[in-house]
Design a protein around this motif. Structure first.
Motif: not given
Ligand SMILES: [Zn+2]
Length: 308
Positions: A268-283
């Motif tokens: 998958e695209s790295m850019e899109a992947t990083l954007n998808r998980y940019a905000d992780l409430p658990a951490f």
């Protein structure tokens, strides 16, 4: 004990460290096992590069110190912290890693008679990175590096998973290879204490560096959890239990390997992947999250892309 710590601090002031504000404190974990929890921030003139955790075990045959600080002055501060608890000399220093604050104080303790112990790959990595780490530290500590001589561990056990004993204390060493190649943990089965080295970070988010391995981190954390430690002295952050270590490190390694790793594997695209998980409430409550999370995902992606 507090009086002794004040006395140690006063003595340090008299010997010319008056402007140094940070004096490490010993904290009892259980029985004869102590942690020295360093500040979460960057290396500085005030903390002498002691921005990591250390620990020690007091035995009738001497003290076993886990990691030796980033400089001669840092090592002297650790020695004063130990002296506030016990008169016993430091007999063994065990290094859990090759990053500056894990071992650049070795020479100081060796000059006072301690044996310096580390697994083979840890010692080899210390030699490999010595110059680079000294240069890096000089930028933060400048004149306070005086007298610091890099001494890689001189006593290397013959096996990868040795059991060592001193003064009735049993220690089991094992590689974690997560933050730095050759990183190791020290497990005390009798008291249920795990000195995780830089495998476990709590209170602040762990850092994935260009030479770190998320795959190894995930595997090593699961192995650590299987030992079911009662107390964990993490590489950074306060002493914690397994549940907290899992929430703040284990789950994050799982996320990096299972989500980011999977996306890399599926090309998958790295850019899109990083954007998808940019905000992780658990951490996102963890310190340094804003500065490190995206870079961590980037490096995890690259690792899994290179070796799916
Ligand atoms: Zn560290």
């Amino acid at each position: 004990m507090h009086k002794l710590i004040l006395l140690a601090t006063a003595l340090l002031s008299l010997t010319g460290l008056a402007h140094a504000e940070y004096q490490p404190q010993a904290e009892k974990v259980v029985d004869n096992v102590y942690a020295i929890v360093g500040p979460l921030g960057q290396r500085s003139l005030e903390n002498d590069g002691l921005n990591a955790n250390f620990g020690f075990i007091v035995t009738p045959q001497g003290v076993i110190l886990i990691d030796s600080g980033a400089s001669r002055l840092g090592a002297e501060k650790l020695a004063a912290t130990i002296r506030a608890v016990t008169e016993q000399p430091v007999r063994w220093v065990i290094n859990t890693g090759s990053q500056d604050h894990r071992w650049l104080g070795n020479d100081f303790f060796a000059s006072r008679g301690a044996e310096i112990i580390a697994l083979a790959r840890t010692a080899a990595t210390q030699s490999l990175y010595a110059e680079q780490h000294l240069e890096g530290l000089n930028r933060f500590l400048a004149g306070r590096m005086a007298g610091t001589k890099p001494l890689p561990a001189t006593k290397v056990p013959a096996t990868d998973k040795p059991t060592l004993t001193l003064g009735g204390e049993t220690l089991e060493l094992a590689y974690t290879d997560a933050h730095f190649p050759g990183d190791a943990q020290v497990w005390l089965p009798k008291s249920g204490v795990m000195f995780s080295g830089d495998l476990v970070y709590v209170d602040r988010i762990l850092g994935v560096l260009p030479w770190s391995s998320v795959k190894n981190g995930q595997k090593a954390f699961h192995a650590l959890a299987a030992l079911n430690p009662t107390f964990i002295v993490p590489g950074h952050g306060r002493v914690c239990d397994l549940a907290q270590a899992k929430r703040e490190t284990g789950d994050y390694y799982d996320f990096l390997a299972d989500k980011i790793g999977a996306a890399a594997r599926e090309m998958e695209s790295m850019e899109a992947t990083l954007n998808r998980y940019a905000d992780l409430p658990a951490f996102r409550h963890l310190e340094n999250y804003a500065g490190l999370h995206r870079a961590n995902m980037n490096r995890a992606f690259t690792e899994f892309e290179a070796a799916p």
